[in-house]
Design an enzyme around this catalytic site. Structure first.
Site, PDB file in Angstrom:
ATOM      1  N   ASP A 188       0.834  -1.208   0.000  1.00 47.97           N
ATOM      2  CA  ASP A 188       0.000   0.000   0.000  1.00 47.97           C
ATOM      3  C   ASP A 188       0.868   1.258   0.000  1.00 47.97           C
ATOM      4  OD1 ASP A 188      -2.834   0.916   0.385  1.00 47.97           O
ATOM      5  OD2 ASP A 188      -1.993   1.858   2.164  1.00 47.97           O
TER       6      ASP A 188
ATOM      7  N   GLU B  63      14.137 -15.795   1.581  1.00 47.57           N
ATOM      8  CA  GLU B  63      14.345 -16.799   2.640  1.00 47.57           C
ATOM      9  C   GLU B  63      13.356 -17.951   2.481  1.00 47.57           C
ATOM     10  OE1 GLU B  63      13.709 -14.680   6.308  1.00 47.57           O
ATOM     11  OE2 GLU B  63      15.296 -13.239   5.872  1.00 47.57           O
TER      12      GLU B  63
HETATM   13  C1  GLC Z   1      -4.135   3.073  -0.726  1.00 49.41           C
HETATM   14  C2  GLC Z   1      -5.365   2.184  -0.689  1.00 49.41           C
HETATM   15  C3  GLC Z   1      -6.537   3.020  -0.279  1.00 49.41           C
HETATM   16  C4  GLC Z   1      -6.271   3.557   1.121  1.00 49.41           C
HETATM   17  C5  GLC Z   1      -4.956   4.320   1.167  1.00 49.41           C
HETATM   18  C6  GLC Z   1      -4.511   4.541   2.577  1.00 49.41           C
HETATM   19  O1  GLC Z   1      -4.204   4.044  -1.690  1.00 49.41           O
HETATM   20  O2  GLC Z   1      -5.548   1.564  -1.928  1.00 49.41           O
HETATM   21  O3  GLC Z   1      -7.740   2.330  -0.314  1.00 49.41           O
HETATM   22  O4  GLC Z   1      -7.306   4.423   1.486  1.00 49.41           O
HETATM   23  O5  GLC Z   1      -3.921   3.605   0.546  1.00 49.41           O
HETATM   24  O6  GLC Z   1      -4.093   3.340   3.152  1.00 49.41           O
END
Ligand code: GLC
Length: 548
Positions: free
Chosen positions: A217, A265
């Site tokens: 993310d 790993e």
């Molecule tokens: C990314 C995710 C989104 C989330 C953001 C904060 O963009 O895809 O859904 O709100 O990160 O974690």
């Protein structure tokens, strides 16, 4: 702020046969996929129940958005415990069973990792609040003294991606904490060795359980320019994730190099895929150098509108940039953060990047959008590299474009005081059975977001076995893609009429008509088309075909 682009030296890469290079990866948004316990929110047992469906679709892997313990302030992207399942979704052994069942069907499983921030309910943040300024506990996050005599102003002018200040003040203190997203999502301090060690352990926890990879993310945000210098953007697009001292800093690459080693790993081709909204493509390619991650979402492709020239350009640029570092390209049209492409393609100017659609805004032409989306599927799945499908896309599902404000849950909607509609419209639960309450999404007929009535006609059961349906179109496409090895093939453009894309991938000829008029259908045996071909050698408007 200008970005200095340093070209990587050209290296000879031995491109391997790792599964992820050509995989079709299906994104599951767990809360909206299938609800087995009847609370109106999808769960892991629900996902298990749909594995036969996923297997018959012909995908190679699934990616699950977060299902970890979380107060759900940002639908699970606010993680309170990275190594446990939220009771909303089930328990760890439900996860293990789901993983086992997927593996039995030959489906790999990728899970979401959220390293930029934790939830404010995470034990680390809670103990940071209880310890004094300068403590080791506070050093795991980005606390800073406010400006002004009593620290009453934020430390700098950074804005949250969801709107408003990126800082919140600790009540009764001069200290503030940084949150690039919601105030319930405090940013971690990646200069702190403990944070780095913790995330390597989290990776190992899930790798040991058998996951095949991680979707990372906001992979471009972990490291910030030291001192967090002031920065303000005039351009909302820019501040929404591209340029600035909080995005795409050199230091992030060290983190991914260390994660690459952690993955090694473990046996098997485990992988990392970057969610990094960076431009240009040469910059994105740096995340997938051979000792870092393995794939990065191609958002340039997602953002390209229904235009032959623009699509050809983005296809060429992204393939060249990825090839430069020996990585595969990815092809993505929709996800849980964007308006579903079926609806985007039905807008009068599909080139815009709408941040949600509600009843007060232009309503997409649903039939045109679907027609284009079907043709776009023939383009996407004919391209070499890895392709993503967002749940429901294979049903031709549109965005919910008239969702009432009272139902909205996206923090983006609240932090912009409703100015931005937000992302709920693409997160509406999947219709499985047309005649049932909640269209078969939930065993109790509940649904955490209301589904529009039009979902009846998109339900999986209505489409199943109907050769004209979008579901069967996807099934056939994925089968042919596999049969002819298109994901690991190569692309050769052929001369074509304006507004038409024509290329070969191995023995297959692909033609996409992006215009509103019929065009010539090339010679050859027709394998599949997005619309019925009623006249010989004629490809209808906004349609595509594969020939042999
Ligand atoms: C990314 C995710 C989104 C989330 C953001 C904060 O963009 O895809 O859904 O709100 O990160 O974690």
């Amino acid at each position: 702020m200008s970005i200095h682009i340093k070209e990587e030296p050209m290296t000879e890469y031995r491109v391997g046969a790792e599964w992820w290079r050509s995989a079709v990866i299906y994104q599951i948004y767990p809360r909206s996929f299938a609800d087995a316990n009847g609370d109106g929110i999808g769960d892991l047992v629900g996902i298990s129940s749909k594995i036969p469906y996923l297997s018959s679709l012909g995908i190679d892997a699934i990616w699950l958005s977060p299902f970890y313990r979380s107060p759900q302030m940002d639908a699970g992207y606010d993680v309170a415990d990275y190594c446990d399942v939220d009771p909303l979704f089930g328990r760890l052994d439900d996860f293990d069973r789901m993983l086992e069942q997927a593996h039995e069907k030959g489906i790999k499983v990728i899970i979401d990792l959220v390293p930029n921030h934790t939830s404010s309910a995470h034990s680390w943040f809670q103990s940071a609040l209880k310890t004094p300024v300068g403590s080791a506990e506070r050093n795991r996050y980005l606390f800073s003294d406010g400006k002004g005599e009593n620290g009453e102003f934020p430390p700098n002018k950074w804005q949250s991606v969801f709107g408003g200040d990126a800082w919140s003040r600790i009540p009764g203190e001069t200290q503030w904490y940084l949150h690039l997203f919601d105030s319930s999502q405090p940013d971690l301090n990646w200069e702190c060795p403990e944070v780095r060690a913790e995330f390597e352990d989290i990776l190992r926890f899930w790798l040991k359980r058998g996951v095949d990879g991680f979707r990372v993310d906001v992979a471009h945000s972990l490291v910030k320019v030291p001192g967090l210098p002031d920065w303000e953007s005039e351009d909302p697009e820019e501040s929404a994730m591209n340029v600035g001292p909080m995005w795409d800093q050199e230091g992030v690459h060290d983190i991914y190099r260390s994660w690459n080693k952690v993955l090694k790993e473990f046996a098997g081709d485990r992988m990392l895929v970057a969610e990094a909204w960076v431009q240009p493509q040469s910059r994105l390619a740096r995340y997938v150098r051979s000792d870092e991650m393995h794939q990065a979402f191609n958002f340039d492709y997602l953002l390209t509108h229904w235009d032959a020239r623009a699509l050809r350009e983005v296809i060429d640029t992204s393939m060249a940039a990825a090839a430069h570092v020996g990585a595969p390209t990815t092809w993505v049209m929709s996800n849980h953060d964007t308006v579903r492409h079926t609806s985007r393609y039905g807008l009068s100017n599909p080139g815009t990047r709408p941040r949600g659609i509600d009843a007060s805004r232009e309503q997409p032409d649903e039939a045109l959008g679907l027609r284009r989306a079907r043709a776009a599927a023939l383009l996407t799945h004919a391209l070499p590299g890895s392709a993503y499908i967002y749940q429901g896309e294979e049903l031709g599902l549109p965005e919910h474009t008239t969702l009432d404000a009272a139902h909205r849950q996206d923090p983006r909607f609240f932090r912009t005081n409703g100015e931005e509609v937000g992302r709920d419209g693409c997160r509406v639960p999947i219709p499985w059975v047309s005649g049932e309450a909640s269209y078969g999404f939930s065993t109790a007929g509940e649904s955490w977001l209301p589904q529009p009535e039009s979902f009846a006609q998109y339900s999986a059961d209505v489409q199943q076995g109907n050769p004209q349906s979008t579901l069967e179109l996807y099934r056939q496409l994925l089968q042919l893609r596999r049969e002819y090895g298109l994901g690991s093939g190569s692309l050769t453009w052929l001369p074509s009429a304006q507004g038409v894309l024509l290329f070969d991938n191995g023995p297959i000829r692909i033609v996409i008509n992006l215009t509103d008029m019929a065009t010539a259908l090339p010679d050859g045996q027709l394998l599949i088309s997005s619309e019925p071909i009623n006249q010989p050698y004629v490809l209808p408007a906004n349609a595509a075909a594969w020939l042999r």
